[in-house]
Motif scaffolding. Structure first.
Motif, PDB file in Angstrom:
ATOM      1  N   ASP A 196     -50.281  97.297  63.323  1.00  0.00           N
ATOM      2  CA  ASP A 196     -49.069  97.792  62.678  1.00  0.00           C
ATOM      3  C   ASP A 196     -48.496  96.749  61.710  1.00  0.00           C
ATOM      4  OD1 ASP A 196     -46.976  99.897  62.530  1.00  0.00           O
ATOM      5  OD2 ASP A 196     -45.719  98.262  63.272  1.00  0.00           O
ATOM      6  N   ARG A 197     -48.663  95.473  62.029  1.00  0.00           N
ATOM      7  CA  ARG A 197     -48.183  94.420  61.137  1.00  0.00           C
ATOM      8  C   ARG A 197     -49.023  94.328  59.863  1.00  0.00           C
ATOM      9  NH1 ARG A 197     -47.342  89.579  65.627  1.00  0.00           N
ATOM     10  NH2 ARG A 197     -45.549  90.494  66.701  1.00  0.00           N
ATOM     11  N   LEU A 198     -50.296  94.686  59.964  1.00  0.00           N
ATOM     12  CA  LEU A 198     -51.197  94.559  58.826  1.00  0.00           C
ATOM     13  C   LEU A 198     -51.148  95.758  57.888  1.00  0.00           C
ATOM     14  CD1 LEU A 198     -54.358  93.062  60.616  1.00  0.00           C
ATOM     15  CD2 LEU A 198     -52.657  91.836  59.255  1.00  0.00           C
ATOM     16  N   ARG A 199     -50.619  96.886  58.355  1.00  0.00           N
ATOM     17  CA  ARG A 199     -50.609  98.090  57.523  1.00  0.00           C
ATOM     18  C   ARG A 199     -49.580  97.982  56.401  1.00  0.00           C
ATOM     19  NH1 ARG A 199     -51.132 100.690  62.748  1.00  0.00           N
ATOM     20  NH2 ARG A 199     -53.209 101.638  62.934  1.00  0.00           N
ATOM     21  N   THR A 200     -49.904  98.619  55.271  1.00  0.00           N
ATOM     22  CA  THR A 200     -48.975  98.673  54.150  1.00  0.00           C
ATOM     23  C   THR A 200     -47.932  99.756  54.405  1.00  0.00           C
ATOM     24  OG1 THR A 200     -50.362 100.249  52.937  1.00  0.00           O
ATOM     25  CG2 THR A 200     -50.770  97.890  52.585  1.00  0.00           C
ATOM     26  N   GLU A 203     -49.516 103.179  54.150  1.00  0.00           N
ATOM     27  CA  GLU A 203     -50.321 103.499  55.334  1.00  0.00           C
ATOM     28  C   GLU A 203     -49.431 103.846  56.520  1.00  0.00           C
ATOM     29  OE1 GLU A 203     -54.304 100.763  54.511  1.00  0.00           O
ATOM     30  OE2 GLU A 203     -52.628  99.949  55.650  1.00  0.00           O
ATOM     31  N   LYS A 204     -48.304 103.154  56.655  1.00  0.00           N
ATOM     32  CA  LYS A 204     -47.390 103.465  57.749  1.00  0.00           C
ATOM     33  C   LYS A 204     -46.771 104.847  57.569  1.00  0.00           C
ATOM     34  CE  LYS A 204     -46.126  98.683  58.838  1.00  0.00           C
ATOM     35  NZ  LYS A 204     -45.026  97.700  58.911  1.00  0.00           N
ATOM     36  N   ALA A 205     -46.431 105.223  56.302  1.00  0.00           N
ATOM     37  CA  ALA A 205     -45.855 106.545  56.051  1.00  0.00           C
ATOM     38  C   ALA A 205     -46.868 107.640  56.341  1.00  0.00           C
ATOM     39  CB  ALA A 205     -45.378 106.630  54.602  1.00  0.00           C
ATOM     40  N   ALA A 206     -48.137 107.420  55.914  1.00  0.00           N
ATOM     41  CA  ALA A 206     -49.182 108.414  56.175  1.00  0.00           C
ATOM     42  C   ALA A 206     -49.434 108.554  57.664  1.00  0.00           C
ATOM     43  CB  ALA A 206     -50.473 108.016  55.448  1.00  0.00           C
ATOM     44  N   LEU A 207     -49.416 107.437  58.385  1.00  0.00           N
ATOM     45  CA  LEU A 207     -49.629 107.489  59.828  1.00  0.00           C
ATOM     46  C   LEU A 207     -48.484 108.215  60.519  1.00  0.00           C
ATOM     47  CD1 LEU A 207     -51.433 106.554  62.172  1.00  0.00           C
ATOM     48  CD2 LEU A 207     -50.090 104.449  62.267  1.00  0.00           C
ATOM     49  N   GLU A 208     -47.261 108.001  60.030  1.00  0.00           N
ATOM     50  CA  GLU A 208     -46.115 108.690  60.621  1.00  0.00           C
ATOM     51  C   GLU A 208     -46.193 110.196  60.391  1.00  0.00           C
ATOM     52  OE1 GLU A 208     -42.789 108.665  62.953  1.00  0.00           O
ATOM     53  OE2 GLU A 208     -44.079 106.958  62.403  1.00  0.00           O
ATOM     54  N   LYS A 209     -46.637 110.601  59.183  1.00  0.00           N
ATOM     55  CA  LYS A 209     -46.810 112.029  58.913  1.00  0.00           C
ATOM     56  C   LYS A 209     -47.884 112.627  59.800  1.00  0.00           C
ATOM     57  CE  LYS A 209     -45.284 111.977  54.077  1.00  0.00           C
ATOM     58  NZ  LYS A 209     -45.682 112.227  52.672  1.00  0.00           N
ATOM     59  N   ALA A 210     -48.962 111.885  60.007  1.00  0.00           N
ATOM     60  CA  ALA A 210     -50.031 112.383  60.882  1.00  0.00           C
ATOM     61  C   ALA A 210     -49.524 112.551  62.308  1.00  0.00           C
ATOM     62  CB  ALA A 210     -51.220 111.421  60.842  1.00  0.00           C
ATOM     63  N   LYS A 211     -48.677 111.616  62.770  1.00  0.00           N
ATOM     64  CA  LYS A 211     -48.116 111.736  64.115  1.00  0.00           C
ATOM     65  C   LYS A 211     -47.203 112.955  64.211  1.00  0.00           C
ATOM     66  CE  LYS A 211     -48.219 106.816  65.372  1.00  0.00           C
ATOM     67  NZ  LYS A 211     -47.392 105.635  65.724  1.00  0.00           N
ATOM     68  N   GLU A 212     -46.391 113.181  63.158  1.00  0.00           N
ATOM     69  CA  GLU A 212     -45.506 114.350  63.171  1.00  0.00           C
ATOM     70  C   GLU A 212     -46.297 115.640  63.163  1.00  0.00           C
ATOM     71  OE1 GLU A 212     -42.948 113.936  59.860  1.00  0.00           O
ATOM     72  OE2 GLU A 212     -41.800 112.243  60.692  1.00  0.00           O
TER      73      GLU A 212
END
Length: 244
Positions: A196-200, A203-212
Motif C-alpha cells: 500500500d505504501r508503494l502504490r501510486t 493505483e490506490k483509486a483503482a483498487l478502491e473502485k475494485a473493492k467497491e
C-alpha cells in the motif's frame, strides 16, 4: 610573576622543540604553566606518556599526549597504559619485556619442555583494533549509510561493537527477506501494508473502485439469494396457519 611565565615559556620552547611543538601542546592539553616530565613510552597509536612526581600532585603526575591531535579519543588508550595512568600499577607497559626478562631469572625449570615460551605469561596474540579504539562500542554508524566520521568508519561498513544473539543488529538473527508480490517497476513487497505504501494515487483509486465493485456485487448476490429463499419458503407454505 612575569619573570616566572617568561622562564616557563623559554623552557617549554626548548622542551617542545620550538613554537610549533609548544602551540601543539597547548592545543592538545591546554596546561598552563606548561607541563614537563619524563618520557615513559608510547603505544601503537602514537600516544606518548609522561610522568613527573616532583612538580605535580598525585593524580596529575601522569598524562598522555595524543598521537592524533585532531581525532583523539580516550578509548584509544590501551588498557595497560590506562592502568598505569590511573596508578593501578607503577611499572609502565614499555618496561614489561624487561620486567619479564628480569623475573625469568628466578624461574627454576622442573622438567624439559619443547615449548617456545620460557615464562609463565605464555603466548600472547597481537591485538589489532579499528583506529586503535579499544572500546568498540564507539565504532558504530551514526545513521543509515553515513558511517561515523568521528571515528573514521566509512559508509556501509559493518559496526564493530558486540551484539547479543537475538538482537536485530546481530547478523545471525536477521531473517532473510521473503517477497510476496511485485507491483512492477521493481516495486516488490513483503506485506500488504508495504504494498500500500508503494502504490501510486491512481493505483490506490483503482483498487478502491475494485473493492467497491466487489462489495456491491456481494450485496446484489445476497439480495438475490434472499429473494430465492423467500420464494422457496412461500412454496412450502411458510407463514400459513394450519386449518385456516
Amino acid at each position: 610573576m612575569v619573570y616566572g611565565v617568561i622562564r616557563n615559556v623559554q623552557a617549554a620552547l626548548k622542551y617542545r622543540g620550538g613554537w610549533k611543538g609548544l602551540l601543539e601542546h597547548m592545543y592538545t592539553n591546554g596546561d598552563y604553566p606548561f607541563k614537563f616530565g619524563t618520557y615513559m613510552g608510547a603505544d601503537a597509536a602514537g600516544n606518548r606518556y609522561y610522568e613527573n612526581r616532583v612538580d605535580y600532585p598525585f593524580g596529575q603526575h601522569r598524562w598522555v599526549e595524543p598521537g592524533d591531535i585532531h581525532n583523539f579519543d580516550s578509548a584509544s588508550i590501551p588498557p595497560e597504559w590506562h592502568g598505569w595512568m590511573t596508578s593501578m600499577n607503577d611499572a609502565p607497559p614499555s618496561g614489561e619485556e624487561a620486567y619479564i626478562e628480569e623475573r625469568k631469572k628466578n624461574i627454576i625449570p622442573l622438567c624439559r619442555s619443547d615449548a617456545n615460551i620460557d615464562h609463565n605469561v605464555g603466548h600472547q596474540e597481537k591485538i589489532f583494533n579499528f583506529h586503535h579504539l579499544h572500546n568498540l562500542s564507539t565504532v558504530r554508524s551514526r545513521g543509515w549509510n553515513i558511517g561515523n566520521p568521528v571515528v573514521g568508519l566509512p559508509p556501509g561498513a559493518k559496526d564493530s561493537y558486540y551484539t547479543q544473539p537475538g538482537s536485530p543488529y546481530n547478523d545471525a538473527s536477521i531473517r532473510p527477506r521473503v517477497n510476496i508480490g511485485d507491483l512492477g517497476g521493481g516495486r516488490v513487497y513483503k506485506s500488504q501494508k508495504w504494498a500500500d505504501r508503494l502504490r501510486t494515487a491512481e493505483e490506490k483509486a483503482a483498487l478502491e473502485k475494485a473493492k467497491e465493485a466487489t462489495a456491491q456485487k456481494a450485496i446484489e448476490s445476497e439480495k438475490a439469494f434472499a429473494a430465492r429463499r423467500k420464494i422457496a419458503m412461500a412454496q412450502r407454505g411458510a407463514g400459513t396457519v394450519a386449518g385456516a
